[in-house]
Design an enzyme around this catalytic site. Structure first.
Site, PDB file in Angstrom:
ATOM      1  N   GLU A 245       1.116  -0.208  -4.988  1.00 54.03           N
ATOM      2  CA  GLU A 245       0.138   0.793  -5.382  1.00 54.03           C
ATOM      3  C   GLU A 245       0.864   2.115  -5.611  1.00 54.03           C
ATOM      4  O   GLU A 245       1.014   2.922  -4.698  1.00 54.03           O
ATOM      5  CB  GLU A 245      -0.926   0.949  -4.291  1.00 54.03           C
ATOM      6  CG  GLU A 245      -1.981   2.002  -4.624  1.00 54.03           C
ATOM      7  CD  GLU A 245      -2.687   2.539  -3.381  1.00 54.03           C
ATOM      8  OE1 GLU A 245      -3.873   2.855  -3.481  1.00 54.03           O
ATOM      9  OE2 GLU A 245      -2.032   2.661  -2.318  1.00 54.03           O
TER      10      GLU A 245
ATOM     11  N   HIS B 294     -11.082  -1.315  -4.229  1.00 56.24           N
ATOM     12  CA  HIS B 294     -11.792  -0.781  -3.067  1.00 56.24           C
ATOM     13  C   HIS B 294     -11.695   0.734  -2.977  1.00 56.24           C
ATOM     14  O   HIS B 294     -12.560   1.375  -2.356  1.00 56.24           O
ATOM     15  CB  HIS B 294     -11.224  -1.405  -1.787  1.00 56.24           C
ATOM     16  CG  HIS B 294      -9.773  -1.098  -1.569  1.00 56.24           C
ATOM     17  ND1 HIS B 294      -8.783  -1.686  -2.318  1.00 56.24           N
ATOM     18  CD2 HIS B 294      -9.146  -0.252  -0.716  1.00 56.24           C
ATOM     19  CE1 HIS B 294      -7.607  -1.215  -1.926  1.00 56.24           C
ATOM     20  NE2 HIS B 294      -7.795  -0.343  -0.951  1.00 56.24           N
ATOM     21  N   ASP B 295     -10.673   1.334  -3.570  1.00 58.01           N
ATOM     22  CA  ASP B 295     -10.501   2.789  -3.556  1.00 58.01           C
ATOM     23  C   ASP B 295     -11.235   3.462  -4.711  1.00 58.01           C
ATOM     24  O   ASP B 295     -12.001   4.402  -4.516  1.00 58.01           O
ATOM     25  CB  ASP B 295      -9.019   3.159  -3.643  1.00 58.01           C
ATOM     26  CG  ASP B 295      -8.301   3.035  -2.312  1.00 58.01           C
ATOM     27  OD1 ASP B 295      -8.923   3.321  -1.281  1.00 58.01           O
ATOM     28  OD2 ASP B 295      -7.129   2.646  -2.307  1.00 58.01           O
TER      29      ASP B 295
ATOM     30  N   TRP C  93       6.134  -2.345 -20.001  1.00 62.76           N
ATOM     31  CA  TRP C  93       6.726  -3.415 -19.194  1.00 62.76           C
ATOM     32  C   TRP C  93       5.603  -4.353 -18.743  1.00 62.76           C
ATOM     33  O   TRP C  93       5.227  -4.377 -17.579  1.00 62.76           O
ATOM     34  CB  TRP C  93       7.451  -2.818 -17.986  1.00 62.76           C
ATOM     35  CG  TRP C  93       8.539  -3.690 -17.419  1.00 62.76           C
ATOM     36  CD1 TRP C  93       8.860  -4.964 -17.775  1.00 62.76           C
ATOM     37  CD2 TRP C  93       9.468  -3.336 -16.386  1.00 62.76           C
ATOM     38  NE1 TRP C  93       9.911  -5.440 -17.048  1.00 62.76           N
ATOM     39  CE2 TRP C  93      10.308  -4.447 -16.177  1.00 62.76           C
ATOM     40  CE3 TRP C  93       9.659  -2.196 -15.616  1.00 62.76           C
ATOM     41  CZ2 TRP C  93      11.328  -4.456 -15.225  1.00 62.76           C
ATOM     42  CZ3 TRP C  93      10.679  -2.199 -14.673  1.00 62.76           C
ATOM     43  CH2 TRP C  93      11.508  -3.314 -14.478  1.00 62.76           C
TER      44      TRP C  93
ATOM     45  N   ASP D 227       0.826  -1.200   0.000  1.00 65.88           N
ATOM     46  CA  ASP D 227       0.000   0.000   0.000  1.00 65.88           C
ATOM     47  C   ASP D 227       0.869   1.261   0.000  1.00 65.88           C
ATOM     48  O   ASP D 227       1.934   1.303   0.626  1.00 65.88           O
ATOM     49  CB  ASP D 227      -0.899  -0.011   1.243  1.00 65.88           C
ATOM     50  CG  ASP D 227      -1.826   1.178   1.311  1.00 65.88           C
ATOM     51  OD1 ASP D 227      -2.741   1.252   0.473  1.00 65.88           O
ATOM     52  OD2 ASP D 227      -1.632   2.030   2.200  1.00 65.88           O
TER      53      ASP D 227
END
Length: 721
Positions: free
Chosen positions: A520, A602-603, A591, A495
């Site tokens: 992330e 979820h965000d 890449w 995260d």
């Protein structure tokens, strides 16, 4: 006097220039009144259906169908720009609008009659509000494809005076024009417009060839250029005539829109040219390389301009996307903590394995100040809002029994304290890792940190951990090893990785050797005047650079692909999906073996909806990422959504991916990329198309394919066996 406006029909030759002046601010597509802040660029759901009656501020049970009745109207002529923003460009569209101060003793009545549209009421209500008019009520009657809206409006608590009708309409015109940055402005160049109309049937015909595609793109670019020239000339005329500043401001807004449209048409032409090059995407190889082979391939890619990440710093091994054949499932949403989630998910594992998923991304496992787990406190305490440690162990064991990997959501940028320190600030930790203020970076005085300066971006909601200290790194490494060796986790989803260096993450990955690792790295895409830029190379290069800083041991979520894909489907600009070199335009084009592709999480979705994918196009989005290289991720909410055939589309495309061995390094041949259709073949095993336009493998002289899956605006073919 009653003003009747008919849109889409061509004016007599002698009147076209004069009509251009009152049609000048008319976008051809409905405009959203309010736009969320970046990065949110599209609505989370399609506009709701029109209700029979809307009473502003009333409960839902107050809705009722009004009776049709005549309105004795006193009418003022309304600029067409105020109407065009709520009208599509079909030639049969017409609207009749009237202002009336006589019928109702308390309100000004505004009537709108014309062809029904699903978002007409919402758009008009928002336009009135932006003009400073209070909408007390709005009735709508739909019959035989026609609509009649009747608004009751006030200005500063009183009726709108007749002297203010024109001014009010001008404000509405500005509001609707100013909100339509991504809509298509009206046609100014008559010759260019005629050429586009002549060529457009070629663009939609199944037998369209590449020459027709190129010709249409060139005509649309010329048309957009003519529109911008016309707006520029009109602005010069207004300035010379010392026109009202409000009118001039409206045209300045239109100039911004038309300039943005021209830029997009130029980008579309660039995409058409790129697609014609038919460059094969082979940025990775499926087996480890020797140093000589790696150097040779890096040189070749540099010559081709493929902008590959620095090979010298890359690790030829490492966790990243696992075997390369993984299909990831995010096993929770923002509200999952409200249930006994570990038990719920345990009961779904067999079905998830049967559908082809190889790994499940689980929520943060530790005790947390927030129930979702993203404000961790006692790292070793695994009794959380999702369930107990024992239930977590059972879930992971069940996953392993069904051949699936468990990926933990790891939050190590920050950690919440359990107690207040001597200075009264929350910087004293409990549990097995009983740190104090010296473990916290000193950048944010709110936490009284006595560690080193923050090396990455600050996360203001919690104390940021100082990863420069060896003892802190040792503690985190020991905790990760415990999660892996004792609890059974196989991989890490990291995260907020922008908060600490990629080199630090490489240390943790090297020490714990997970089967998968990805971060992330959420960075904003590039926009100009509210429109997503075609060229997102700088955006995806930043993600590439971060992956490279981990020595290639970590993958990253492909936010570039998400941003481009949802822009493409929302605006029917599928040419965005190929870059100037003919590759997929996201991280997967640079890449692919480090690209974790996704539609929502979820965000961005769920109940947070920070940057949601347009709901009506979800099947199209999954048809794209599940057939392309990178490691695709399916969001929990979407798998269990039957609407629009979404669940079936996900299942069909997942099965095809597994059947034909499509993997994170698969090669892509972009066959077509125009406004209405994107088509490609992958590994010469499957072919796919998305968008409202037509395409079949035979159009590109590809034979031996049979259709294997299809739905709204997508289709997938496989090589017949």
């Amino acid at each position: 006097m009653e003003a009747l406006f008919r849109f889409g029909a061509r004016a007599p030759a002698g009147l076209r220039r004069s009509r251009a002046s009152w049609r000048s601010s008319a976008p051809r597509q409905p405009a959203a009144i309010a736009r969320p802040a970046q990065p949110s660029r599209t609505p989370s759901t399609p506009p709701p259906p029109l209700l029979p009656r809307l009473l502003v501020g009333a409960p839902l049970d107050a809705y009722q169908r009004p009776r049709r009745r005549g309105v004795a109207a006193k009418v003022t002529e309304i600029p067409a720009g105020a109407l065009a923003s709520i009208d599509a460009s079909e030639s049969t569209k017409e609207f009749r609008i009237s202002f009336d101060n006589d019928t109702d003793p308390d309100y000004t009545t505004v009537s709108v009659e014309g062809t029904d549209q699903t978002n007409l009421l919402i758009t008009l209500t928002g336009a009135f509000a932006s003009a400073g008019l209070t909408v007390a009520s709005a009735n709508i009657l739909s019959e035989d494809g026609r609509v009649c809206d009747v608004f009751k409006v006030l200005k500063d608590g009183k009726k709108v005076s007749e002297e203010m009708f024109g001014e009010a309409m001008l404000h509405i015109q500005e509001a609707t024009a100013g909100s339509s940055r991504s809509s298509r402005p009206a046609i100014y160049g008559i010759v260019a417009a005629a050429e586009v109309e002549r060529l457009r049937p070629l663009g939609s015909a199944e037998s369209q060839d590449e020459v027709a595609t190129l010709e249409l793109a060139a005509a649309e670019m010329a048309q957009a250029a003519a529109e911008l020239v016309a707006v520029e000339r009109e602005i010069l005329t207004l300035r010379d005539a010392a026109a009202d500043s409000t009118k001039l401001a409206a045209r300045e807004v239109l100039r911004t829109e038309t300039a943005a449209l021209l830029e997009r048409r130029i980008s579309a032409m660039e995409a058409v040219m790129a697609a014609r090059r038919t460059v094969l995407i082979e940025s990775d190889v499926s087996t480890p390389e020797t140093e000589a082979a790696a150097a040779e391939r890096a040189t070749a890619e540099k010559v081709m301009g493929l902008m590959a990440p620095p090979m010298g710093a890359m690790s030829v091994s490492g966790a990243a996307a696992g075997s390369g054949y993984e299909i990831l499932f995010q096993g929770y949403n923002w509200e999952s903590h409200k249930h006994n989630w570990y038990k719920t998910l345990t009961g779904q594992i067999k079905d998830l394995a049967r559908l082809g998923f190889t790994a499940i991304w689980l929520p943060p496992p530790s005790d947390s100040v927030s129930p979702q787990g993203y404000l961790p406190r006692d790292l070793y305490k695994l009794d959380s809002a999702y369930g107990s440690e024992a239930e977590l162990r059972t879930l992971i064991q069940t996953m392993h029994e069904n051949g699936m990997m468990a990926v933990a959501d790891i939050v190590i940028n920050h950690r919440c304290a359990s107690y207040q320190g001597p200075d009264g600030k929350w910087n004293k930790y409990g549990g097995r890792l009983a740190w104090d203020a010296t473990a916290i970076t000193s950048s944010n005085p709110a936490w009284g940190g006595k560690g080193g300066r923050k090396q990455g971006e600050e996360y203001a909601a919690a104390p940021n951990i100082d990863h420069t200290q060896e003892r802190i790194r040792n503690d985190i490494t020991a905790w990760l090893k415990w999660l892996k060796n004792s609890i059974g986790f196989d991989g890490w989803r990291l995260d907020f990785v922008r908060g600490f260096p990629g080199e630090t993450l490489k240390t943790y990955i090297d020490e714990t050797v997970p089967s998968m690792a990805f971060g992330e790295f959420w960075d904003s895409c590039e926009y100009t005047d509210g429109v997503l830029n075609y060229n997102q190379d700088a955006h995806r290069q930043r993600i590439v650079n971060w992956c490279d800083s981990t020595g290639g041991t970590s993958g990253a979520f492909d936010f570039t692909t998400k941003g481009i894909l949802q822009e493409a489907v929302s605006r029917s600009e599928y040419w965005r999906l190929v870059d100037a070199q003919g590759r997929p335009s996201g991280l997967m084009g640079m890449w692919p073996s480090r690209a974790i592709t996704f539609i929502d999480n979820h965000d961005t979705g769920s109940t947070l909806n920070h940057w949601p994918f347009p709901t009506q196009h979800l099947p199209v989005g999954y048809a794209y990422i599940l057939t392309h290289p990178g490691t695709p991720t399916v969001f929990y909410d979407h798998l269990f959504q039957e609407a629009n055939g979404l669940r079936q589309a996900i299942i069909d495309c997942t099965m095809l991916r597994k059947k034909h061995g499509i993997n994170c390094r698969s090669k892509v041949n972009v066959r077509k990329a125009t406004a209405e259709v994107y088509a490609a073949t992958i590994d010469d095993k499957i072919a796919m198309k998305i968008g409202p336009g037509s395409w079949e493998p035979a159009n590109s002289n590809l034979h031996g394919y049979k259709k294997a899956a299809s739905g709204h605006q997508f289709a997938v073919w496989e090589v017949a066996t």
